[in-house]
Scaffold this motif. Sequence first.
Motif, mmCIF file in Angstrom:
data_model
loop_
_atom_site.group_PDB
_atom_site.id
_atom_site.type_symbol
_atom_site.label_atom_id
_atom_site.label_comp_id
_atom_site.label_asym_id
_atom_site.label_seq_id
_atom_site.Cartn_x
_atom_site.Cartn_y
_atom_site.Cartn_z
ATOM 1 N N ILE A 10 1.020 -1.327 0.049
ATOM 2 C CA ILE A 10 -0.002 0.164 0.183
ATOM 3 C C ILE A 10 0.792 1.319 0.218
ATOM 4 O O ILE A 10 0.586 2.125 -0.719
ATOM 5 N N LEU A 11 1.899 1.234 0.771
ATOM 6 C CA LEU A 11 2.910 2.396 0.679
ATOM 7 C C LEU A 11 3.558 2.635 -0.540
ATOM 8 O O LEU A 11 3.426 3.603 -1.220
ATOM 9 N N VAL A 12 3.849 1.636 -1.293
ATOM 10 C CA VAL A 12 4.564 1.676 -2.614
ATOM 11 C C VAL A 12 3.331 2.129 -3.695
ATOM 12 O O VAL A 12 3.697 3.159 -4.302
ATOM 13 N N ILE A 13 2.177 1.496 -3.373
ATOM 14 C CA ILE A 13 1.050 2.252 -4.410
ATOM 15 C C ILE A 13 0.822 3.771 -4.058
ATOM 16 O O ILE A 13 0.836 4.413 -5.064
ATOM 17 N N SER A 14 0.778 4.094 -2.897
ATOM 18 C CA SER A 14 0.480 5.405 -2.589
ATOM 19 C C SER A 14 1.754 6.268 -2.826
ATOM 20 O O SER A 14 1.595 7.471 -3.479
ATOM 21 N N LEU A 15 3.046 5.978 -2.920
ATOM 22 C CA LEU A 15 4.016 6.702 -3.165
ATOM 23 C C LEU A 15 4.037 6.652 -4.828
ATOM 24 O O LEU A 15 4.299 8.169 -5.466
ATOM 25 N N MET A 16 3.640 5.740 -5.596
ATOM 26 C CA MET A 16 3.719 5.907 -6.837
ATOM 27 C C MET A 16 2.573 6.821 -7.278
ATOM 28 O O MET A 16 2.698 7.766 -8.152
ATOM 29 N N TYR A 17 1.445 6.927 -6.582
ATOM 30 C CA TYR A 17 0.461 7.472 -6.841
ATOM 31 C C TYR A 17 0.707 9.054 -6.630
ATOM 32 O O TYR A 17 0.611 9.986 -7.397
ATOM 33 N N VAL A 18 1.427 9.219 -5.450
ATOM 34 C CA VAL A 18 1.754 10.795 -5.079
ATOM 35 C C VAL A 18 3.055 11.345 -5.946
ATOM 36 O O VAL A 18 2.655 12.724 -6.629
ATOM 37 N N MET A 19 3.750 10.484 -6.483
ATOM 38 C CA MET A 19 4.731 10.896 -7.494
ATOM 39 C C MET A 19 4.388 10.995 -8.835
ATOM 40 O O MET A 19 5.233 11.930 -9.634
ATOM 41 N N SER A 20 3.348 10.726 -9.148
ATOM 42 C CA SER A 20 2.978 10.759 -10.559
ATOM 43 C C SER A 20 2.043 11.869 -11.039
ATOM 44 O O SER A 20 1.664 12.477 -10.177
#
Length: 188
Positions: free
Chosen positions: A178-188
Amino acid sequence: MDAAEIKMMRVKQLLVTNGILLITLPLIFSMIFFLEISMSTYFFILAFLVLIQAAAGVVRGYSTKSIIPIFEQVATYEKEKMGIEWKKQRKTSIASSFFVSIVMFLNAMMSLESTFEVDFSFIFILIITAIVFVLINIGLLIHIRKVDGSNSQQDMKGYTLKTNLIGIVIGIVSAIIILVISLMYVMS
Protein backbone atom coordinates in the motif's frame (compact mmCIF):
# COMPACT_ATOMS: atom_id res chain seq x y z
CA MET A 1 -24.48 -28.90 14.22
CA ASP A 2 -24.20 -31.09 11.14
CA ALA A 3 -22.04 -30.34 8.09
CA ALA A 4 -24.90 -28.85 6.04
CA GLU A 5 -25.85 -26.45 8.86
CA ILE A 6 -22.24 -25.40 9.32
CA LYS A 7 -21.86 -24.79 5.58
CA MET A 8 -25.05 -22.69 5.49
CA MET A 9 -23.91 -20.73 8.55
CA ARG A 10 -20.54 -20.01 6.91
CA VAL A 11 -22.18 -18.91 3.66
CA LYS A 12 -24.40 -16.50 5.62
CA GLN A 13 -21.38 -15.29 7.59
CA LEU A 14 -19.46 -14.55 4.38
CA LEU A 15 -22.44 -12.82 2.78
CA VAL A 16 -23.11 -10.61 5.81
CA THR A 17 -19.42 -9.85 6.36
CA ASN A 18 -18.93 -8.93 2.71
CA GLY A 19 -22.10 -6.85 2.70
CA ILE A 20 -20.83 -4.89 5.69
CA LEU A 21 -17.40 -4.52 4.08
CA LEU A 22 -18.90 -3.35 0.78
CA ILE A 23 -20.78 -0.63 2.65
CA THR A 24 -18.21 0.47 5.24
CA LEU A 25 -14.90 0.28 3.35
CA PRO A 26 -15.91 2.67 0.57
CA LEU A 27 -17.44 5.01 3.16
CA ILE A 28 -14.32 5.02 5.31
CA PHE A 29 -11.88 5.42 2.44
CA SER A 30 -13.96 7.97 0.56
CA MET A 31 -14.28 10.35 3.53
CA ILE A 32 -11.14 12.09 2.32
CA PHE A 33 -12.34 12.16 -1.28
CA PHE A 34 -15.90 13.41 -0.82
CA LEU A 35 -15.78 15.32 2.46
CA GLU A 36 -12.40 16.90 1.75
CA ILE A 37 -11.32 16.52 5.37
CA SER A 38 -7.73 16.76 6.49
CA MET A 39 -5.60 13.70 7.08
CA SER A 40 -5.45 14.44 10.81
CA THR A 41 -9.26 14.59 11.03
CA TYR A 42 -9.50 11.37 9.02
CA PHE A 43 -7.11 9.58 11.38
CA PHE A 44 -8.91 10.97 14.45
CA ILE A 45 -12.24 9.64 13.15
CA LEU A 46 -10.78 6.21 12.38
CA ALA A 47 -8.95 6.07 15.72
CA PHE A 48 -12.16 6.91 17.55
CA LEU A 49 -14.14 4.23 15.67
CA VAL A 50 -11.52 1.57 16.39
CA LEU A 51 -11.39 2.66 20.04
CA ILE A 52 -15.17 2.20 20.30
CA GLN A 53 -14.80 -1.27 18.78
CA ALA A 54 -12.08 -2.16 21.30
CA ALA A 55 -14.11 -0.83 24.23
CA ALA A 56 -17.15 -2.80 23.07
CA GLY A 57 -14.96 -5.92 23.00
CA VAL A 58 -13.88 -5.30 26.59
CA VAL A 59 -17.48 -4.81 27.70
CA ARG A 60 -18.61 -7.96 25.88
CA GLY A 61 -15.78 -10.02 27.34
CA TYR A 62 -16.25 -13.67 26.45
CA SER A 63 -19.91 -13.30 25.59
CA THR A 64 -20.99 -14.53 22.18
CA LYS A 65 -23.85 -12.00 22.01
CA SER A 66 -24.04 -9.86 18.88
CA ILE A 67 -26.54 -7.47 17.36
CA ILE A 68 -26.14 -9.46 14.12
CA PRO A 69 -27.64 -12.95 14.68
CA ILE A 70 -25.32 -14.81 12.28
CA PHE A 71 -22.25 -13.44 14.10
CA GLU A 72 -23.69 -14.65 17.41
CA GLN A 73 -24.27 -18.11 15.93
CA VAL A 74 -20.72 -18.21 14.53
CA ALA A 75 -19.22 -17.03 17.86
CA THR A 76 -21.14 -19.70 19.80
CA TYR A 77 -20.03 -22.40 17.35
CA GLU A 78 -16.38 -21.26 17.32
CA LYS A 79 -16.25 -20.84 21.11
CA GLU A 80 -17.34 -24.44 21.52
CA LYS A 81 -15.09 -25.73 18.75
CA MET A 82 -11.93 -23.76 19.64
CA GLY A 83 -12.10 -23.77 23.44
CA ILE A 84 -9.33 -21.77 25.11
CA GLU A 85 -7.99 -20.60 21.74
CA TRP A 86 -11.25 -18.73 21.17
CA LYS A 87 -10.66 -16.75 24.37
CA LYS A 88 -7.05 -16.08 23.38
CA GLN A 89 -8.21 -14.92 19.98
CA ARG A 90 -10.77 -12.58 21.57
CA LYS A 91 -8.11 -11.06 23.89
CA THR A 92 -5.72 -10.60 20.99
CA SER A 93 -8.40 -8.95 18.88
CA ILE A 94 -9.22 -6.45 21.63
CA ALA A 95 -5.54 -5.70 22.28
CA SER A 96 -4.94 -5.25 18.53
CA SER A 97 -7.85 -2.82 18.27
CA PHE A 98 -6.47 -0.74 21.14
CA PHE A 99 -3.01 -0.76 19.53
CA VAL A 100 -4.37 0.30 16.12
CA SER A 101 -6.41 3.04 17.77
CA ILE A 102 -3.34 4.39 19.59
CA VAL A 103 -1.27 4.31 16.38
CA MET A 104 -4.02 6.19 14.54
CA PHE A 105 -4.33 8.80 17.29
CA LEU A 106 -0.54 9.30 17.19
CA ASN A 107 -0.67 9.54 13.41
CA ALA A 108 -3.44 12.12 13.65
CA MET A 109 -1.50 14.18 16.17
CA MET A 110 1.67 14.06 14.06
CA SER A 111 -0.22 15.19 10.96
CA LEU A 112 -1.92 18.12 12.74
CA GLU A 113 0.77 20.59 11.75
CA SER A 114 1.57 18.99 8.44
CA THR A 115 1.10 21.17 5.39
CA PHE A 116 1.41 18.17 3.09
CA GLU A 117 -1.85 17.53 1.31
CA VAL A 118 -2.66 14.78 -1.13
CA ASP A 119 -5.66 14.88 -3.40
CA PHE A 120 -6.65 11.22 -3.59
CA SER A 121 -8.43 10.12 -6.73
CA PHE A 122 -11.44 7.86 -6.76
CA ILE A 123 -9.39 5.16 -8.55
CA PHE A 124 -6.74 5.24 -5.81
CA ILE A 125 -9.40 4.85 -3.09
CA LEU A 126 -10.99 2.03 -5.07
CA ILE A 127 -7.66 0.17 -5.36
CA ILE A 128 -6.92 0.48 -1.62
CA THR A 129 -10.50 -0.60 -0.80
CA ALA A 130 -10.15 -3.64 -3.08
CA ILE A 131 -6.84 -4.64 -1.47
CA VAL A 132 -8.28 -4.42 2.05
CA PHE A 133 -11.43 -6.29 0.95
CA VAL A 134 -9.42 -9.15 -0.59
CA LEU A 135 -7.08 -9.43 2.42
CA ILE A 136 -9.98 -9.58 4.88
CA ASN A 137 -11.73 -12.27 2.82
CA ILE A 138 -8.59 -14.38 2.47
CA GLY A 139 -8.02 -14.22 6.23
CA LEU A 140 -11.63 -15.14 6.94
CA LEU A 141 -11.58 -18.09 4.51
CA ILE A 142 -8.35 -19.43 6.02
CA HIS A 143 -9.84 -19.10 9.52
CA ILE A 144 -13.05 -20.88 8.50
CA ARG A 145 -11.10 -23.70 6.89
CA LYS A 146 -8.93 -24.22 9.96
CA VAL A 147 -11.77 -24.08 12.50
CA ASP A 148 -14.20 -26.21 10.52
CA GLY A 149 -11.46 -28.71 9.63
CA SER A 150 -10.42 -29.32 13.23
CA ASN A 151 -11.71 -32.42 14.96
CA SER A 152 -11.06 -31.36 18.54
CA GLN A 153 -9.94 -28.44 20.66
CA GLN A 154 -6.50 -30.09 20.73
CA ASP A 155 -6.24 -29.48 16.96
CA MET A 156 -6.57 -25.75 17.68
CA LYS A 157 -3.70 -25.63 20.18
CA GLY A 158 -1.35 -22.75 19.28
CA TYR A 159 -3.70 -21.50 16.55
CA THR A 160 -3.92 -17.96 17.92
CA LEU A 161 -0.15 -17.52 18.12
CA LYS A 162 0.40 -18.93 14.62
CA THR A 163 -2.40 -16.79 13.22
CA ASN A 164 -1.04 -13.65 14.85
CA LEU A 165 2.48 -14.25 13.54
CA ILE A 166 1.17 -14.87 10.03
CA GLY A 167 -1.07 -11.80 10.38
CA ILE A 168 1.90 -9.64 11.36
CA VAL A 169 3.89 -10.80 8.33
CA ILE A 170 0.93 -10.30 5.99
CA GLY A 171 0.26 -6.91 7.60
CA ILE A 172 3.83 -5.76 7.03
CA VAL A 173 3.81 -6.97 3.42
CA SER A 174 0.40 -5.35 2.82
CA ALA A 175 1.56 -2.08 4.39
CA ILE A 176 4.62 -2.07 2.11
CA ILE A 177 2.45 -2.75 -0.95
CA ILE A 178 0.00 0.00 0.00
CA LEU A 179 2.91 2.37 0.75
CA VAL A 180 4.48 1.66 -2.64
CA ILE A 181 1.14 2.18 -4.41
CA SER A 182 0.62 5.40 -2.44
CA LEU A 183 4.10 6.69 -3.24
CA MET A 184 3.66 5.84 -6.91
CA TYR A 185 0.35 7.70 -6.89
CA VAL A 186 1.76 10.77 -5.10
CA MET A 187 4.79 10.94 -7.39
CA SER A 188 2.76 10.59 -10.59
